[in-house]
Design a protein around this motif. Structure first.
Motif: not given
Length: 441
Positions: A221-223, A229-235
């Motif tokens: 999903l980040k791609q 790449v190292n970023g936090q992704l809180n759904l």
């Protein structure tokens, strides 16, 4: 002085560390990764979209470069030459030396295109070329919206599966504890205890698999979003709202004009029609006007070369018309006509493809929607059955095997329900894409 030096050194080290830390932290991260936020982030940061926008700028400058030839073209030519040996001419039976040892000239020229088919083509197709570049960007944006949405739903599905397994582990651990206590009390044999242990181990293994799969889906999903790449992704999501978004009007019919692929073909056809006119214009002359002003300097001595000039000037009109080129122009016209005709068949082929995509997407959506509604009812029933059997087991009415069976049925019903919900949401995206109703705003 030592104190000042010490404070300065500490401050310098702190600033360097702060600068290094600032360089490591991405400039923009999502605090709440809702589906809409992920889509908007992707539309701003996805490399393909950025490249498309750069392509639009390249196209704009390319158009301006070609249209610049309509403006007057001004040039300067300068030369300086010295004869080591003067040329000889034969005149009246005698060989005589002609010319002067040193010469120089400066020529200013002005040329104005009046009629040229290259510039006429550039002027008439500029709007369509700009439109084509924008449509390519829009096509890539639609791909991004579709791919990010489906990847988001896929990741939510895996996350929900892990949550269901966590709930199942809690139930199994409670059942294991009860079975163990009953075994220790001599109420039952160790069979129930062993069965509970097996079920718990299997569920934990499934949970571990789901967690590892979730890591991979986060990266995917980040791609798609162009996210660090190292970023936090809180759904962040609302399950109730998502269940309301499952429904879609199935009475809507497909319209070719709404599909970006159809729009691109129409733009391409306009460019091919302009290409046909361009080839027909090859029988017309190229016309331009020009004006030249020349400074000429001549003198035997180099030091006095620029002491006097002999200027000349002229204006004129130039017309160029190829008379015979081996029927090349006729062949080019025929080729352009066939390419235009071929594009009509491209449109017909695309219409058939759109009809097929729409039919398949509508069929899949209706099938998945029906399965979703059925499995939702099954999950509610499985929950009721489990609660009832667990209560009866605690009262000694039901055997532990029935509890395990009910737990397994409930877990399967929950997993099937969430799988059906996210499957129907993904199929809804496919249907909206087939209808050409996906928005990129």
């Amino acid at each position: 002085m030592k104190r000042v030096f010490y404070l300065t050194a500490v401050l310098g080290v702190w600033l360097c560390n702060a600068n290094a830390f600032a360089q490591q932290v991405p400039d923009s991260l999502l605090s709440q990764a809702t589906l809409q936020n992920c889509i908007q982030y992707a539309l701003s940061h996805q490399p393909v979209v950025k490249q498309s926008r750069i392509d639009e700028e390249i196209t704009e400058y390319s158009i301006k470069s070609k249209l610049a030839d309509w403006y007057p073209q001004i040039g300067l030519d300068f030369n300086l030459q010295h004869y080591l040996k003067l040329p000889t001419s034969y005149f009246n039976g005698s060989a005589i030396t002609t010319g002067v040892a040193n010469s120089s000239a400066a020529a200013f020229s002005l040329n104005q295109n009046i009629f040229t088919r290259d510039l006429l083509l550039a002027g008439r197709t500029a709007k369509d070329v700009r439109t084509q570049a924008k449509q390519n960007t829009q096509s890539n944006q639609i791909d991004v919206v579709s791919n990010v949405s489906k990847a988001y739903y896929d990741m939510l599905l895996t996350q929900k599966q892990v949550e269901v397994l966590n709930e199942d582990i809690v139930r199994l651990e409670r059942s294991l504890k009860d079975a163990y206590n009953q075994y220790q009390g001599g109420v039952v044999d160790k069979t129930d205890y062993k069965r509970a242990t097996i079920s718990l181990n299997n569920t934990k293994a499934q949970k571990k698999t789901g967690e590892e799969t979730l890591v991979a889906k986060y990266a995917y999903l980040k791609q798609l979003m162009g996210y660090p790449v190292n970023g936090q992704l809180n759904l962040v999501y609302d399950t109730m709202k998502m269940t309301q978004e499952v429904q879609l009007d199935t009475n809507v019919s497909v319209a070719y004009e709404t599909r970006i692929e159809y729009q691109l073909l129409q733009t391409q056809r306009s460019l091919l029609a302009a290409e046909l006119k361009y080839n027909k214009w090859s029988f017309l002359p190229t016309v331009s006007a020009f004006a030249n002003y020349n400074f000429a300097y001549l003198h035997p001595e180099f030091s006095k070369l620029y002491s006097h000039d002999y200027p000349n000037s002229l204006v004129g009109l130039q017309l160029s018309l190829p008379i015979f080129q081996g029927s090349k122009r006729l062949h080019n016209i025929k080729q352009a006509e066939l390419q235009l005709k071929r594009s009509d068949w491209d449109v017909e082929a695309l219409k058939n493809q759109i009809n097929t995509e729409y039919t398949q997407a509508m069929s899949a959506y209706k099938s998945n929607l029906n399965e979703y509604l059925v499995l939702k009812e099954n999950m509610d029933l499985a929950k009721e059955v489990y609660d009832l059997i667990e209560l009866q087991y605690r009262e000694g009415i039901k055997a532990y095997l029935e509890v395990i069976t009910a737990q397994t049925d409930l877990r399967a019903a929950q997993l099937n329900y969430y799988n059906a919900m996210y499957t129907v949401l993904s199929s809804k995206i496919d249907l909206e894409r087939a209808l050409g109703t996906i928005t990129t705003n």
